[in-house]
Design a protein around this motif. Structure first.
Motif, PDB file in Angstrom:
ATOM      1  N   LEU A 148      63.393   1.598  76.922  1.00 22.54           N
ATOM      2  CA  LEU A 148      64.364   0.661  76.367  1.00 22.54           C
ATOM      3  C   LEU A 148      64.936   1.199  75.064  1.00 22.54           C
ATOM      4  N   ASN A 149      66.256   1.345  75.021  1.00 25.35           N
ATOM      5  CA  ASN A 149      66.920   1.625  73.744  1.00 25.35           C
ATOM      6  C   ASN A 149      68.348   1.099  73.809  1.00 25.35           C
ATOM      7  N   SER A 150      68.929   0.939  72.651  1.00 27.59           N
ATOM      8  CA  SER A 150      70.218   0.262  72.565  1.00 27.59           C
ATOM      9  C   SER A 150      71.349   1.033  73.235  1.00 27.59           C
ATOM     10  N   SER A 151      71.208   2.350  73.372  1.00 31.69           N
ATOM     11  CA  SER A 151      72.268   3.129  74.016  1.00 31.69           C
ATOM     12  C   SER A 151      72.273   2.926  75.524  1.00 31.69           C
ATOM     13  N   ILE A 152      71.107   2.607  76.094  1.00 32.58           N
ATOM     14  CA  ILE A 152      71.030   2.400  77.543  1.00 32.58           C
ATOM     15  C   ILE A 152      71.385   0.966  77.906  1.00 32.58           C
ATOM     16  N   VAL A 153      70.840  -0.003  77.144  1.00 32.45           N
ATOM     17  CA  VAL A 153      71.115  -1.405  77.439  1.00 32.45           C
ATOM     18  C   VAL A 153      72.471  -1.763  76.850  1.00 32.45           C
ATOM     19  N   HIS A 154      73.515  -1.491  77.575  1.00 36.70           N
ATOM     20  CA  HIS A 154      74.860  -1.763  77.069  1.00 36.70           C
ATOM     21  C   HIS A 154      75.293  -3.156  77.498  1.00 36.70           C
ATOM     22  N   PRO A 155      75.800  -3.969  76.559  1.00 40.53           N
ATOM     23  CA  PRO A 155      76.233  -5.329  76.908  1.00 40.53           C
ATOM     24  C   PRO A 155      77.248  -5.378  78.040  1.00 40.53           C
ATOM     25  N   PRO A 185      60.382  -2.629  67.375  1.00 36.83           N
ATOM     26  CA  PRO A 185      61.653  -2.735  66.643  1.00 36.83           C
ATOM     27  C   PRO A 185      62.865  -2.523  67.549  1.00 36.83           C
ATOM     28  N   GLU A 186      62.734  -1.621  68.523  1.00 37.12           N
ATOM     29  CA  GLU A 186      63.829  -1.370  69.467  1.00 37.12           C
ATOM     30  C   GLU A 186      64.093  -2.600  70.329  1.00 37.12           C
ATOM     31  N   ASP A 187      63.036  -3.275  70.762  1.00 36.80           N
ATOM     32  CA  ASP A 187      63.200  -4.496  71.547  1.00 36.80           C
ATOM     33  C   ASP A 187      63.984  -5.543  70.762  1.00 36.80           C
ATOM     34  N   ILE A 188      63.657  -5.687  69.495  1.00 34.60           N
ATOM     35  CA  ILE A 188      64.313  -6.684  68.644  1.00 34.60           C
ATOM     36  C   ILE A 188      65.776  -6.310  68.411  1.00 34.60           C
ATOM     37  N   GLU A 189      66.028  -5.021  68.195  1.00 31.31           N
ATOM     38  CA  GLU A 189      67.404  -4.550  67.980  1.00 31.31           C
ATOM     39  C   GLU A 189      68.277  -4.801  69.205  1.00 31.31           C
ATOM     40  N   VAL A 190      67.745  -4.452  70.381  1.00 34.07           N
ATOM     41  CA  VAL A 190      68.486  -4.667  71.625  1.00 34.07           C
ATOM     42  C   VAL A 190      68.783  -6.151  71.816  1.00 34.07           C
ATOM     43  N   THR A 191      67.795  -6.986  71.552  1.00 32.69           N
ATOM     44  CA  THR A 191      67.962  -8.432  71.711  1.00 32.69           C
ATOM     45  C   THR A 191      69.096  -8.955  70.838  1.00 32.69           C
ATOM     46  N   LYS A 192      69.106  -8.589  69.576  1.00 28.37           N
ATOM     47  CA  LYS A 192      70.143  -9.075  68.660  1.00 28.37           C
ATOM     48  C   LYS A 192      71.526  -8.605  69.098  1.00 28.37           C
ATOM     49  N   LYS A 222      59.175 -16.324  69.204  1.00 27.46           N
ATOM     50  CA  LYS A 222      58.721 -15.565  68.039  1.00 27.46           C
ATOM     51  C   LYS A 222      59.725 -15.618  66.887  1.00 27.46           C
ATOM     52  N   GLY A 223      60.885 -16.236  67.132  1.00 22.63           N
ATOM     53  CA  GLY A 223      61.884 -16.394  66.072  1.00 22.63           C
ATOM     54  C   GLY A 223      62.822 -15.240  65.895  1.00 22.63           C
ATOM     55  N   TYR A 224      62.930 -14.342  66.881  1.00 23.42           N
ATOM     56  CA  TYR A 224      63.810 -13.199  66.766  1.00 23.42           C
ATOM     57  C   TYR A 224      65.210 -13.492  67.304  1.00 23.42           C
TER      58      TYR A 224
END
Length: 225
Positions: A148-155, A185-192, A222-224
């Motif tokens: 999981l990283n933000s470059s792969i999980v594209h909106p 941290p990557e999970d949280i970044e992708v979520t936001k 968890k409040g993220y």
């Protein structure tokens, strides 16, 4: 070598299953019932125990192949086929029928829907559940497989499918092969990133759930989010 015939009739796995129910039996005893017989060298109890030792956890059998089963000494083609048939029956019993609309009322509902499918996988699977206005699942789709990283999980890919399905909201989920569902941290970044994109488009991302080894964490709880 302990044989089934050496046990008192009341203590034999089949008789105990009839009398006390299947939940009263150990994994070894349930597999022994499936195998029915051992070999000249091994009792069926020893054979079922060897099978469990080979794969570590009973959950690992979900993805086993006939070749892997036949690598266990004493498991021939016929016994391997019996085991695979039983595994597939269990999978079908647990799978949700497409015609049924499963309603998500809580993070636990969402986690339960995917728990069996995602627990124990050796790679990360990122899955989206697309919901209608009643929080019923319209569609489930694996968006990608891998780290999981933000470059792969594209909106773009996520919301393109949401628009296609006329979804009112989305729940995203992925598994941690480690079995520990704590968010990185990557999970949280992708979520936001996905939540922000959803606000712009008008399709809410209502939770991101991480599945571990038959446990889960909701990033919303968890409040993220």
């Amino acid at each position: 070598m302990l044989m089934i015939r050496d046990l008192r009739r009341a203590d034999r796995p089949r008789e105990r299953l009839i009398r006390q129910g299947a939940t009263s039996l150990s994994n070894q005893e349930l597999i022994a019932i499936l195998l029915r017989t051992g070999t000249k060298e091994q009792s069926v109890f020893h054979l079922s125990n060897e099978l469990l030792k080979q794969f570590g956890m009973i959950q690992q059998l979900r993805h086993v192949t006939i070749e892997e089963l036949m690598n266990v000494k004493g498991i021939g083609e016929a016994k391997a086929v019996q085991i695979l048939a039983a595994i597939e029956l269990g999978r079908r019993v647990l799978s949700k029928q497409e015609e049924e609309r499963y309603t998500i009322r809580s993070p636990k509902d969402a986690a339960s829907y995917m728990m069996t499918e995602l627990s124990g996988l050796e790679q990360e699977h990122f899955v989206a559940l697309f919901l209608n206005v009643k929080n019923e699942i319209l569609h489930k789709q694996t968006i990608f497989i891998g780290g999981l990283n933000s470059s792969i999980v594209h909106p773009r890919e996520l919301f393109k499918e949401a628009v296609k399905r006329a979804a009112a909201s989305i729940i995203v989920m992925h598994n941690h092969p480690s079995g520990i569902p704590d968010p990185s941290p990557e999970d949280i970044e992708v979520t936001k990133r996905l939540v922000d994109a959803g606000r712009i488009i008008g399709i809410e991302v209502i939770d991101h759930i991480i599945i571990g080894n038959f446990n889960f964490v909701s990033l919303k709880e968890k409040g993220y989010m």
